[in-house]
Design an enzyme around this catalytic site. Structure first.
Site, PDB file in Angstrom:
ATOM      1  N   CYS A  63       6.630   0.217   7.473  1.00  0.00           N
ATOM      2  CA  CYS A  63       6.146   1.307   6.632  1.00  0.00           C
ATOM      3  C   CYS A  63       7.261   1.735   5.681  1.00  0.00           C
ATOM      4  CB  CYS A  63       5.734   2.486   7.509  1.00  0.00           C
ATOM      5  SG  CYS A  63       5.221   3.939   6.581  1.00  0.00           S
ATOM      6  N   LEU A  64       6.915   1.969   4.428  1.00  0.00           N
ATOM      7  CA  LEU A  64       7.918   2.376   3.438  1.00  0.00           C
ATOM      8  C   LEU A  64       8.558   3.716   3.801  1.00  0.00           C
ATOM      9  CD1 LEU A  64       5.973   1.371   0.195  1.00  0.00           C
ATOM     10  CD2 LEU A  64       7.920   0.167   1.201  1.00  0.00           C
ATOM     11  N   HIS A  87      -3.745   1.543   8.014  1.00  0.00           N
ATOM     12  CA  HIS A  87      -2.402   2.128   7.938  1.00  0.00           C
ATOM     13  C   HIS A  87      -2.388   3.283   6.927  1.00  0.00           C
ATOM     14  CE1 HIS A  87       2.160   1.599   7.928  1.00  0.00           C
ATOM     15  NE2 HIS A  87       1.961   2.373   6.891  1.00  0.00           N
ATOM     16  N   GLU A  88      -2.976   3.058   5.748  1.00  0.00           N
ATOM     17  CA  GLU A  88      -2.936   4.099   4.710  1.00  0.00           C
ATOM     18  C   GLU A  88      -3.828   5.277   5.053  1.00  0.00           C
ATOM     19  OE1 GLU A  88      -0.574   3.894   2.924  1.00  0.00           O
ATOM     20  OE2 GLU A  88      -0.196   1.750   2.844  1.00  0.00           O
ATOM     21  N   GLY A 139       0.833  -1.197   0.000  1.00  0.00           N
ATOM     22  CA  GLY A 139       0.000   0.000   0.000  1.00  0.00           C
ATOM     23  C   GLY A 139       0.862   1.239   0.000  1.00  0.00           C
ATOM     24  N   HIS A 149      -2.160   7.514   7.329  1.00  0.00           N
ATOM     25  CA  HIS A 149      -1.205   8.402   6.648  1.00  0.00           C
ATOM     26  C   HIS A 149      -1.881   9.702   6.207  1.00  0.00           C
ATOM     27  CE1 HIS A 149       2.689   6.494   6.277  1.00  0.00           C
ATOM     28  NE2 HIS A 149       2.208   5.379   5.775  1.00  0.00           N
ATOM     29  N   GLN A 183       2.974  10.018   1.220  1.00  0.00           N
ATOM     30  CA  GLN A 183       4.266   9.316   1.172  1.00  0.00           C
ATOM     31  C   GLN A 183       5.058   9.635  -0.084  1.00  0.00           C
ATOM     32  OE1 GLN A 183       2.461   5.268   2.201  1.00  0.00           O
ATOM     33  NE2 GLN A 183       4.475   5.127   3.138  1.00  0.00           N
TER      34      GLN A 183
HETATM   35 ZN    ZN Z   1       3.191   3.535   5.725  1.00  0.00          ZN
END
Ligand code: ZN
Length: 165
Positions: free
Chosen positions: A90-91, A132-133, A47, A136, A52
């Site tokens: 998380c990226l 999670h997204e 995701g 963000h 991000q």
């Molecule tokens: Zn993330």
């Protein structure tokens, strides 16, 4: 399509901002979605949220293992059920994994990439990724949900092939 730079903590303050609602899904939003999908796939994530990649708009993309990618615009969680223990990465926080609790199931209302209202009922990894997204989009990261700093580990994925979100 293009692979975009993924923002990271602590330097990219956009990750801590509340993202704005999308008013019109025009060509620039379609391009953003395509680029986010390519960026997510290139990074090996399940995701990605627009903040991000430095864009403070309420757009997320997701791709469960073995499934097609999809985008949600202005997503909202309308129902949460139960609880699951998850180990999440998380990226935007590369190299770390943390243990936290997420709802076991969620119902999300959103627009799809063509602007059509859609409703998704999810559990397991998809429920976790949706939470999670959408976090963000509100400037929240999974590390904010940890019970204590000991729940954050500098490590590789907890299980082989487990992907960051
Ligand atoms: Zn993330």
């Amino acid at each position: 399509m293009a692979v975009l730079r993924i923002c990271r903590l602590p330097q990219d303050r956009v990750l801590r901002q509340k993202a704005r609602k999308v008013r019109v899904i025009d060509a620039s939003i379609a391009r953003l979605i395509d680029n986010m999908i390519e960026t997510m796939q290139q990074a090996g994530g399940v995701g990605l949220a627009a903040p991000q990649v430095g864009v403070s708009l309420r757009v997320i993309v997701l791709q469960m293992p073995g499934e097609e990618p999809f985008a949600l615009v202005n997503p909202q969680i309308v129902q949460r059920t139960g609880e699951q223990d998850v180990t999440e990465g998380c990226l935007s926080v590369p190299g770390y994994w943390g243990q936290l609790k997420r709802p076991a199931g969620v119902v999300v209302k959103a627009l799809d990439r063509s602007g059509k209202p859609t409703r998704i009922k999810a559990d397991g990894l998809l429920a976790e990724a949706l939470e999670h997204e959408i976090d963000h989009l509100n400037g929240t990261l999974y590390i904010d949900h940890l019970e204590s700093p000991e729940k954050l580990h500098e490590a590789g994925p907890p299980t082989p092939g487990r992907q960051a979100i």
